[in-house]
Design an enzyme around this catalytic site. Structure first.
Site, PDB file in Angstrom:
ATOM      1  N   GLY A   1      47.308  58.712  78.225  1.00 30.65           N
ATOM      2  CA  GLY A   1      47.005  59.738  77.238  1.00 30.65           C
ATOM      3  C   GLY A   1      46.684  61.063  77.900  1.00 30.65           C
ATOM      4  O   GLY A   1      47.174  62.108  77.505  1.00 30.65           O
TER       5      GLY A   1
ATOM      6  N   HIS B   1      36.947  63.644  75.470  1.00 28.29           N
ATOM      7  CA  HIS B   1      36.824  62.583  76.474  1.00 28.29           C
ATOM      8  C   HIS B   1      37.044  63.141  77.881  1.00 28.29           C
ATOM      9  O   HIS B   1      36.233  62.931  78.781  1.00 28.29           O
ATOM     10  CB  HIS B   1      37.844  61.489  76.149  1.00 28.29           C
ATOM     11  N   GLU B   2      38.131  63.870  78.058  1.00 29.72           N
ATOM     12  CA  GLU B   2      38.457  64.361  79.408  1.00 29.72           C
ATOM     13  C   GLU B   2      37.429  65.362  79.899  1.00 29.72           C
ATOM     14  O   GLU B   2      37.080  65.377  81.079  1.00 29.72           O
ATOM     15  CB  GLU B   2      39.856  64.983  79.437  1.00 29.72           C
TER      16      GLU B   2
ATOM     17  N   ASN C   1      41.536  65.391  85.787  1.00 30.39           N
ATOM     18  CA  ASN C   1      41.477  66.137  87.045  1.00 30.39           C
ATOM     19  C   ASN C   1      40.553  67.340  86.912  1.00 30.39           C
ATOM     20  O   ASN C   1      40.660  68.098  85.950  1.00 30.39           O
ATOM     21  CB  ASN C   1      42.864  66.635  87.433  1.00 30.39           C
TER      22      ASN C   1
HETATM   23 ZN   LIG Z   1      38.635  58.554  80.754  1.00 29.96          ZN
END
Ligand SMILES: [Zn+2]
Ligand SMILES: *[C@@H]1O[C@H](CO)[C@@H](O)[C@H](O)[C@H]1NC(C)=O
Ligand SMILES: *[C@@H]1O[C@H](CO)[C@@H](O)[C@H](O)[C@H]1NC(C)=O
Ligand SMILES: *[C@@H]1O[C@H](CO)[C@@H](O)[C@H](O)[C@H]1NC(C)=O
Ligand SMILES: *[C@@H]1O[C@H](CO)[C@@H](O)[C@H](O)[C@H]1NC(C)=O
Ligand SMILES: *[C@@H]1O[C@H](CO)[C@@H](O)[C@H](O)[C@H]1NC(C)=O
Ligand SMILES: *[C@@H]1O[C@H](CO)[C@@H](O)[C@H](O)[C@H]1NC(C)=O
Ligand SMILES: *[C@@H]1O[C@H](CO)[C@@H](O)[C@H](O)[C@H]1NC(C)=O
Length: 924
Positions: free
Chosen positions: A299, A335-336, A303
């Site tokens: 998904g 989330h990221e 980074n």
């Molecule tokens: Zn994750």
């Protein structure tokens, strides 16, 4: 977020002089990298020869004297004669050299034996040159492409995907999360492209020898793990975000999709601000870029400072993407960006604690989206979905603990699963609820401060939280978080609590055991959990209090301590345990308590039970009926109340459970009774939602839109009311549009269902029409909806044709989409036998198709296993797996879970099929 890794190609590159004697899966601990200087030249102009090459200079601190430098390198060509090694500063002579090199292909080690011993306390600089093909394997440093429809040309870009262990495919490095170092990246490429990396550009200058090429140097990074390094060379456009005083924030996509970046660009900085506040720590980098990559295996990937996404998760088009997809975008961005702290700033020491990153990011993303979009009311939905998922997976004996040893890199990929994400999130939520807000926040903040730019293990977090909890007084002083949480993270599974009330004494006896679906397995001695007990009664109805009133405890030897609860109400009142499902466990009651619950549910008073607990009762009772702890008559009396239910969560819970029954029953002669029952159940809600008519004004809330979509899907497949005719007529009016790629009259909220229903009941011309729309669509979510809907055909030859298109490497379905298309086909009635046969007949070529990510094959097995319910088919599948060991390697977990799922279906058919049918007939 989630990503894949490579199996051992075992290519045995010719540079190996001898094979290594060091055979541990972890790097030796004699050395520690401090800084990397990476220069990479990428050539994207010649489609027949995509390649990259470069130099890496690593400053290495010596912790213990050693005669070798062992690092990771995979599928890279390294010219041994060009390696240099010298001491920086210090005493002794600076020049050193390499006598020989070795490779260990099992662990991807590249071992350089040094001329002189490397001395503890000294720092050396190692310099290596390397080169490789720029492949299309979606990991390491790889290429992706998109069509420029105006110029009628394919455009190529390059991008990285390193988590968990693919940095070694891009440059030689100490590729373990514990080896944090700073990175100074320099990218060389043709000047028509843009280069992006974790940090902002420091300077760009012309290449010294290649015409029209430039070198772009990025600022040196903060200390970070190799798996978080990222770079990309592309010709994308970007959208800047503007938030006063915020971090510089840009969103990148191919130029013809840049108008789909508005939402992500607006959202990103808000999310960052939310976390700065939640964690009480400023975002440590000067900028964030987020980029939508046309070919992407997961998904998204967090980074540091350069977050990569699949197009379908980042891009949002108001005309083509549904509200559900918009929530998906919000959730994944949240989330990221949560990982920028939890994962990037503080990183797990080793992959065993991957769940800490993933569970945490999953949990706080839900909080973040709820904060930014309170009108969506998504937090409860998120919570419920996570719990429903793990109640299923974790009730398999073949499940695994949240925290589990990883002893081969190839095992890491199997950890990116629902246990790490959803169960991880659920136990962190449990902890948040029993700790309370203050202890949770201060504990987290001190953990993040203490381990910033370093690595940590779960015990370090438990320590910070225990201190905070004792200080805040939110946990008994003789309790510590480690004891409680170890019972949830180190053991597989979750408990069911039996509540047996004594109505005269007004007490209840509680006992616990692991809940298992497989009834052949004994449940005794399968663990003990520290369970926070919240509960309420019919008179009290205090569902908002999720703090534990009591605890179920375990002895030091892991035995459950029996518990008696006092002061419960009399025999005319129910009790419910686990308010709002504050912890992941199931609850079974005695017959009288169920009877009281059924009375309330089937009355005007049903809303006096909290909506999450209504969903809980449905889920619990259907599981207990499945495993024979409860009669189906009781279970069906519980779910019959759904005729009154108008809220999303109970329906979600019911539909998920019913779909397991549907999968079996629709292949049996008694299906017609089940079908009548389902129709009776859903007709009232279908009418209430005005069927699949476009009722824009009334449907603005996320949960209503979701419910409408879900109900429409069931209503159309059970041919309730006008569902099919309405769906088909929407589709017809679309087909009659002169320009269907511009104008689509199908309401967004039910588009997936309208497409699917129309393909199911339609002609091959309808199928071909929709396929053409797929080819022409410019929005990834629309493409995905179409691909899934094309699987709904009832025509065997059309399904077979579609199956073959999936695995055509030169075809029009991207590899990243192949798994979901296969799953969609496999889950349909006509497609299931074809998909099963196709997999069995072609397992060899399919495994080659996914190579080197052959662990993707795991995703092909599970949807098939859910529809197998006879011993004969079970045995056939078992034999197939035994015969395909080579093609199905590194996916033992998925294999065991698939086999167990089939076995559970077999048990249900043998033990429950008749009883269930009898119970249903009574309700018709
Ligand atoms: Zn994750
Ligand atoms: C990379 O390739 C270019 C062009 O082929 C060449 O000029 C350069 O020397 C190479 N660099 C390294 C570090 O091998
Ligand atoms: C490299 O050095 C480490 C530490 O001194 C040692 O444990 C390891 O066995 C050596 N590797 C080889 C292949 O000799
Ligand atoms: C390795 O590098 C040396 C020195 O630059 C060069 O002479 C040799 O041809 C290179 N070998 C290969 C296989 O490229
Ligand atoms: C696009 O290019 C392909 C081959 O490069 C050609 O076959 C096709 O006709 C072109 N399409 C258009 C619309 O020009
Ligand atoms: C932006 O930062 C400046 C200086 O740090 C400060 O004075 C100002 O109040 C900030 N503005 C906002 C909107 O936070
Ligand atoms: C219920 O409690 C009463 C009073 O303490 C006791 O006499 C009775 O035996 C209990 N009933 C059961 C079934 O345990
Ligand atoms: C819980 O109740 C079920 C059904 O009555 C029973 O089979 C099981 O043994 C009980 N478990 C415990 C731990 O009391």
């Amino acid at each position: 977020m989630k990503c894949v890794l490579l199996i051992l190609a075992a290519l045995g590159l010719s540079l190996a002089e001898e094979s290594s004697t060091y055979d541990h899966f972890r790097l030796p601990t004699a050395l520690r990298p401090q800084k990397y200087d990476v220069r990479i030249l990428t050539q994207l102009e010649n489609p027949d020869d995509f390649r990259f090459n470069g130099t890496v200079k690593i400053q290495i601190e010596v912790l213990k004297n050693t005669h070798n430098i062992t690092l990771h390198s995979k599928d890279l060509t390294i010219n041994d004669t060009e390696i240099t090694l010298r001491q920086i500063g210090g005493e002794g002579k600076p020049e050193n050299c390499i006598t020989s090199t070795e490779r260990n292909p099992i662990h991807d080690f590249y071992i350089l034996n040094t001329c002189e011993e490397l001395l503890a306390g000294q720092v050396y600089e190692l310099s290596l040159r390397f080169s490789a093909q720029l492949q299309d394997q979606l990991s390491g440093y790889y290429r992706s492409s998109y069509e420029d429809s105006v110029a009628n040309e394919t455009r190529w870009i390059s991008v990285t995907q390193f988590e968990p262990s693919s940095a070694r495919l891009a440059f030689p490095c100490f590729d373990e999360p514990g080896y944090k170092a700073s990175f100074a990246i320099t990218l060389g490429y043709h000047q028509k492209y843009t280069g992006l990396s974790n940090m902002p550009v420091r300077e760009t200058r012309p290449h010294e020898s290649i015409p029209e090429y430039v070198w772009t140097a990025f600022e040196e990074s903060v200390p970070m793990s190799t798996y978080l390094v990222a770079y990309s060379v592309n010709d994308f456009s970007h959208k800047p975000s503007t938030l006063p005083n915020g971090t510089l924030f840009r969103t990148w996509a191919r130029p013809n999709a840049i108008d789909q970046c508005d939402y992500a660009a607006e959202l990103g900085p808000k999310v960052l601000q939310y976390y700065e506040q939640l964690f009480g720590t400023k975002f440590p980098l000067p900028k964030v870029d987020q980029i939508a990559v046309p070919d992407f295996s997961a998904g998204a990937m967090e980074n540091w400072g350069l977050v990569t996404y699949a197009e379908v998760t980042l891009l949002y088009s108001p005309e083509y993407s549904s509200q559900v997809a918009k929530h998906g975008t919000a959730n994944i961005v949240a989330h990221e960006l949560a990982h920028q702290w939890f994962g990037n700033l503080v990183t797990m020491e080793w992959w065993t604690d991957l769940w800490l990153n993933e569970g945490f990011a999953t949990y706080v993303a839900g909080l973040c989206v709820e904060d930014i979009h309170p009108e969506w009311r998504t937090l409860q939905f998120e919570t419920m979905s996570n719990l429903l998922t793990i109640f299923r997976t974790d009730s398999l004996e073949s499940s695994h603990p949240i925290s589990r040893p990883i002893e081969m890199t190839s095992q890491t990929s199997e950890s990116f699963d629902t246990i790490s994400y959803q169960k991880g999130s659920s136990v962190i939520r449990m902890m948040h609820l029993f700790l309370g807000e203050e202890a949770f926040r201060t504990g987290l903040k001190s953990y993040l401060e203490r381990y910033a730019y370093k690595n940590a293990e779960q015990d370090n977090l438990w320590e910070s939280l225990t201190q905070a909890a004792h200080k805040a007084g939110s946990m008994p002083t003789d309790y510590d978080i480690k004891t409680i949480m170890d019972s949830w993270t180190l053991q597989t599974g979750y408990p069911v609590i039996n509540v047996t009330r004594n109505y005269t004494a007004r007490t209840a006896k509680l006992s616990q055991e692991r809940y298992l679906l497989n009834t052949d397995i004994s449940r005794t001695h399968k663990g003990c959990w520290w369970v926070p007990l919240s509960y309420t009664s019919q008179a009290e109805k205090d569902f908002n209090n999720t703090a534990p009133k009591e605890w179920m405890e375990c002895t030091e030897t892991g035995e459950s301590v029996p518990k008696t609860i006092q002061d419960l109400p009399g025999p005319d009142q129910w009790v419910i345990f686990n308010n709002q499902l504050s912890a992941p466990y199931k609850v079974n009651y005695d017959a009288q308590n169920w009877k009281l619950l059924i009375e309330t549910l089937n009355s005007e008073e049903y809303q006096s039970i909290h909506v999450v607990n209504r969903a809980q009762l449905i889920d619990d009772v259907l599981y207990f009926a499945w495993t024979g702890e409860q009669d189906y008559e009781i279970a069906l009396q519980v779910i019959s109340y759904l005729q009154r239910e108008r809220e999303l969560l109970p329906w979600k819970s019911a539909f998920e459970n019913l779909s397991f029954l549907t999968g079996i029953l629709r292949q049996t002669p008694n299906y017609k009774f089940y079908k009548s029952f389902i129709r009776k159940l859903i007709t009232p809600i279908y009418e209430h939602m005005h069927g699949i008519n476009d009722t824009d004004a009334s449907v603005q809330q996320q949960d209503k839109i979701r419910l409408k979509g879900m109900v429409a899907q069931w209503a159309c497949s059970y041919e309730v009311s006008d569902c099919v005719t309405r769906a088909v007529s929407y589709f017809r009016s679309w087909r009659s549009e002169a320009n269907p790629d511009e104008i689509n009259p199908v309401p967004l909220a039910v588009r997936d269902n309208v497409y699917c229903t129309s393909i199911e009941h339609g002609s091959v011309e309808d199928w071909d029409f929709l396929w053409t729309r797929y080819q022409k669509a410019n929005v990834a979510t629309e493409k995905q909806t179409i691909l899934d809907s094309l699987a709904c055909s009832q025509k065997v030859w059309v399904q077979q044709r579609y199956l073959e298109r999936i695995f055509d490497a030169k075809g029009e379905i991207r590899k990243q989409d192949s798994l979901s298309v296969f799953q969609s086909i496999a889950s349909t009635q006509a497609g299931f036998p074809l998909a099963k046969k196709y997999l069995m007949d072609n397992v060899d070529s399919i495994s080659k198709f996914y190579h080197p990510q052959s662990e993707s094959m795991a995703e092909l097995l599970l949807p098939l296993s859910e529809l197998i319910f006879t011993r004969k088919d079970y045995n056939e599948f078992k034999n197939f797996i035994a015969d395909s060991k080579e093609q199905l390697k590194d996916i033992d977990q998925a294999i065991n879970q698939s086999l167990e799922t089939m076995l559970i279906n077999v048990q249900w058919k043998e033990q429950n099929y008749e009883r269930f049918t009898e119970a249903i007939k009574k309700l018709l």
